[in-house]
Design an enzyme around this catalytic site. Structure first.
Site, PDB file in Angstrom:
ATOM      1  N   ASP A 100       0.844  -1.190   0.000  1.00 33.29           N
ATOM      2  CA  ASP A 100       0.000   0.000   0.000  1.00 33.29           C
ATOM      3  C   ASP A 100       0.888   1.252   0.000  1.00 33.29           C
ATOM      4  O   ASP A 100       2.014   1.221   0.497  1.00 33.29           O
ATOM      5  CB  ASP A 100      -0.897  -0.012   1.236  1.00 33.29           C
ATOM      6  CG  ASP A 100      -2.078   0.931   1.110  1.00 33.29           C
ATOM      7  OD1 ASP A 100      -2.308   1.441  -0.004  1.00 33.29           O
ATOM      8  OD2 ASP A 100      -2.779   1.150   2.120  1.00 33.29           O
ATOM      9  N   ARG A 160     -15.869   4.281   1.995  1.00 30.39           N
ATOM     10  CA  ARG A 160     -15.335   4.355   3.357  1.00 30.39           C
ATOM     11  C   ARG A 160     -16.053   5.439   4.165  1.00 30.39           C
ATOM     12  O   ARG A 160     -16.392   5.238   5.328  1.00 30.39           O
ATOM     13  CB  ARG A 160     -13.828   4.629   3.322  1.00 30.39           C
ATOM     14  CG  ARG A 160     -13.177   4.645   4.715  1.00 30.39           C
ATOM     15  CD  ARG A 160     -11.683   4.892   4.605  1.00 30.39           C
ATOM     16  NE  ARG A 160     -11.018   3.808   3.914  1.00 30.39           N
ATOM     17  CZ  ARG A 160      -9.802   3.891   3.365  1.00 30.39           C
ATOM     18  NH1 ARG A 160      -9.134   5.042   3.431  1.00 30.39           N
ATOM     19  NH2 ARG A 160      -9.255   2.857   2.765  1.00 30.39           N
TER      20      ARG A 160
END
Length: 336
Positions: free
Chosen positions: A113, A222
């Protein structure tokens, strides 16, 4: 609001303690949106499985919260490989990367990531690992230094970044499986995600209420799940059902308006209108007026405001649009 019977608050399940993981889709049919990416991945993964090859390396990029990590988990499950997770900032030395790569097993997925934050020296070690499955390690220093080449098992590197421009061109070119940009979601897609999350959280939610939350979610799953959890908390504490009125009360408490703007967004627009006559105003001056960092304005506030058409960036500076004036209740003067 409905809570499952017999829920033991003193001994919560692990998924209850890590709700973000509990709400993450675990099957392809649960992953809403990003159809073009899913179609491309289906071809890539199916072809690799039929040839009994490891899928090629993949790069996902786009704003945070759109599902890049979730796609990596779904790919790992699809090919039946174990997924090892790390991040660019966590790989500080060449030895860190070497340790990760040499501990991979055949068929594993390595997920990095925020790969744009990798040190450039470490990138150089990653190139041959991605291209030819080898790891070149230099032992010693000076004239006596020698290179040892280690063979790595077949693996797939999946990486995610919010700042693809910060990746070097040689690194980007080595993602031979494809580079995919995740797009913002439509309100209807966000509402579908909210309804799925509500079902997992044992919340009764009608279509109108889920769409109401979706419209304030900044087109991001999210954020939608965050707002749903806060609405659930408000309903639970006040012993109310989660309906339109509870959503309004919760978002008012959070300072989020009907377009999804928060206090910081509105303060930015109001400052430009009241102190700078609507603009244009330079970023340096605006940041000083708000006592805010320039990077925060550019990366957190502006993208959403520009996307909604409330703010424009011009060569002379930031300008609040007529739509921005109307949203905040200011009178717009055409010849200001």
């Amino acid at each position: 609001m409905s809570i499952a019977n017999g829920e033991n608050l003193n001994n919560p399940k692990k998924d209850d303690l890590f709700l973000d993981n509990a709400l993450r889709p675990s099957e392809w049919n649960e992953y809403v949106g990003q159809k073009q990416i899913k179609d491309n991945l289906h071809i890539l993964l199916t072809a690799a499985k039929e040839r009994k090859h490891q899928p090629e390396h993949i790069l996902f990029y786009g704003p945070p919260g759109l599902g890049k990590t979730t796609l990596a988990h779904l790919i790992s499950k699809e090919i039946g490989g174990q997924m090892k997770v790390t991040s660019g900032p966590a790989i500080e030395k060449v030895g860190d990367l070497a340790s990760i790569l040499t501990n991979l097993s055949s068929g594993d997925i390595l997920f990095i990531d925020e790969i744009h934050r990798l040190n450039k020296t470490i990138e150089e070690i990653l190139y041959p690992a991605m291209e030819s499955g080898t790891l070149d390690i230099i032992i010693g220093k000076g004239p006596s230094a020698r290179t040892i080449q280690l063979e790595l098992p077949p693996f797939t590197l999946i990486s995610a970044t919010t700042r693809i421009a910060m990746l070097s061109s040689p690194l980007r070119s080595r993602f031979s499986g494809g580079t995919f940009r995740l797009e913002f979601y439509k309100d209807e897609e966000i509402a579908e995600i909210i309804k799925r999350s509500a079902n997992i959280l044992n919340i009764e939610l009608d279509n109108k209420t889920s769409l109401q939350i979706a419209k304030r979610s900044r087109f991001t799953p999210r954020t939608a799940n965050f707002l749903l959890k806060r609405c659930r908390d408000f309903a639970q504490v006040n012993k109310e059902n989660l309906n339109k009125e509870v959503v309004d009360k919760t978002l008012l408490l959070l300072g989020i308006d009907e377009l999804g703007l928060n206090d910081s967004d509105r303060k930015l627009l109001t400052t430009i209108i009241e102190k700078f006559n609507g603009g244009p105003v330079g970023l340096n001056t605006l940041a000083a007026s708000l006592s805010e960092e320039q990077a925060t304005i550019e990366e957190v506030n502006e993208p959403y405001l520009i996307q909604l058409g409330l703010l424009d960036r011009t060569p002379r500076g930031r300008i609040v649009t007529e739509k921005g004036y109307e949203h905040l209740g200011f009178e717009y003067a055409e010849n200001k």
